[in-house]
Design a protein around this motif. Structure first.
Motif, mmCIF file in Angstrom:
data_model
loop_
_atom_site.group_PDB
_atom_site.id
_atom_site.type_symbol
_atom_site.label_atom_id
_atom_site.label_comp_id
_atom_site.label_asym_id
_atom_site.label_seq_id
_atom_site.Cartn_x
_atom_site.Cartn_y
_atom_site.Cartn_z
ATOM 1 N N UNK A 19 0.817 -1.436 0.003
ATOM 2 C CA UNK A 19 0.101 -0.126 -0.060
ATOM 3 C C UNK A 19 0.818 1.252 0.012
ATOM 4 N N UNK A 20 2.107 1.225 0.755
ATOM 5 C CA UNK A 20 2.847 2.392 0.863
ATOM 6 C C UNK A 20 3.442 2.687 -0.666
ATOM 7 N N UNK A 21 4.034 1.543 -1.316
ATOM 8 C CA UNK A 21 4.607 1.540 -2.636
ATOM 9 C C UNK A 21 3.522 2.195 -3.411
ATOM 10 N N UNK A 26 1.699 6.452 -6.777
ATOM 11 C CA UNK A 26 0.384 7.478 -7.186
ATOM 12 C C UNK A 26 0.959 8.844 -6.997
ATOM 13 N N UNK A 27 1.569 9.241 -5.952
ATOM 14 C CA UNK A 27 2.140 10.501 -5.700
ATOM 15 C C UNK A 27 2.915 11.188 -6.749
ATOM 16 N N UNK A 28 3.881 10.223 -7.007
ATOM 17 C CA UNK A 28 4.601 10.727 -7.947
ATOM 18 C C UNK A 28 4.217 10.736 -9.493
ATOM 19 N N UNK A 29 3.296 9.827 -9.738
ATOM 20 C CA UNK A 29 2.518 9.995 -11.124
ATOM 21 C C UNK A 29 1.693 11.525 -11.079
ATOM 22 N N UNK A 30 0.904 11.793 -9.895
ATOM 23 C CA UNK A 30 0.483 13.129 -9.862
ATOM 24 C C UNK A 30 1.198 14.308 -9.861
ATOM 25 N N UNK A 31 2.461 14.212 -9.122
ATOM 26 C CA UNK A 31 3.413 15.109 -9.257
ATOM 27 C C UNK A 31 3.889 15.505 -10.704
ATOM 28 N N UNK A 32 4.112 14.267 -11.389
ATOM 29 C CA UNK A 32 4.682 14.618 -12.843
ATOM 30 C C UNK A 32 3.645 15.016 -13.617
ATOM 31 N N UNK A 33 2.385 14.643 -13.557
ATOM 32 C CA UNK A 33 1.419 15.304 -14.406
ATOM 33 C C UNK A 33 1.287 16.410 -14.223
ATOM 34 N N UNK A 34 1.275 17.121 -12.805
ATOM 35 C CA UNK A 34 1.178 18.592 -12.369
ATOM 36 C C UNK A 34 2.346 19.162 -12.959
#
Length: 155
Positions: A19-21, A26-34
């Motif tokens: 779950x942590x991974x 997911x957070x990394x993908x959101x940051x890249x999208x932003x």
């Protein structure tokens, strides 16, 4: 600890780790999208070649062409196109960049406004601190000037 208890604990740790991974991915993908969307946000705002490619010159006397209210609203980001008449090319430019006259847009500093002034030769385009003068109402520099300065205001 019993073997059963260790296996249960091991499964729990794997679930928590998984779950942590997944959360980190997911957070990394959101940051890249932003970051991607942010880089596209300014795309096309400034013409190739930098600020020098934006037509016009510095100008600090808009009251020569505008009344007090217009001068105040110029500082909010409006672009004023001043001419003796209202050539169709200027009307088309206004329509393209900000639509028909709208006092709400003008108050917000998001309007291209046509101003008729007797005695003005050609077209004088005014933005906060900048001016472009041309004899041709269809001059493509007018569109570049207005598109660049629209909404930028004074500061």
């Amino acid at each position: 600890m019993s073997g059963q208890h260790q296996r249960t604990r091991g499964r729990s740790l794997r679930r928590i780790g998984g779950a942590a991974l997944a959360l980190l991915l997911g957070l990394g993908a959101v940051a890249l999208l932003i970051l991607f969307l942010n880089s596209r946000d300014e795309a096309g705002v400034q013409p190739a070649g930098g600020a020098a490619a934006v037509p016009g010159t510095a100008f600090d006397a808009p009251e020569r062409y505008l009344d007090g209210r217009q001068t105040r609203l110029l500082a909010r980001g409006n672009v004023y196109l001043v001419a003796a008449g209202a050539p169709p090319a200027l009307t088309a430019l206004r329509e393209e960049l900000s639509g028909p006259p709208d006092p709400v847009l003008e108050e917000a500093g998001q309007a291209v406004v046509l101003v008729r002034r007797a005695g003005v030769d050609g077209v004088v385009a005014l933005a906060a601190g900048h001016r472009l003068v041309t004899d041709d109402p269809a001059d493509p520099r007018l569109e570049r000037f207005a598109a660049h300065w629209l909404g930028r205001g004074a500061g």
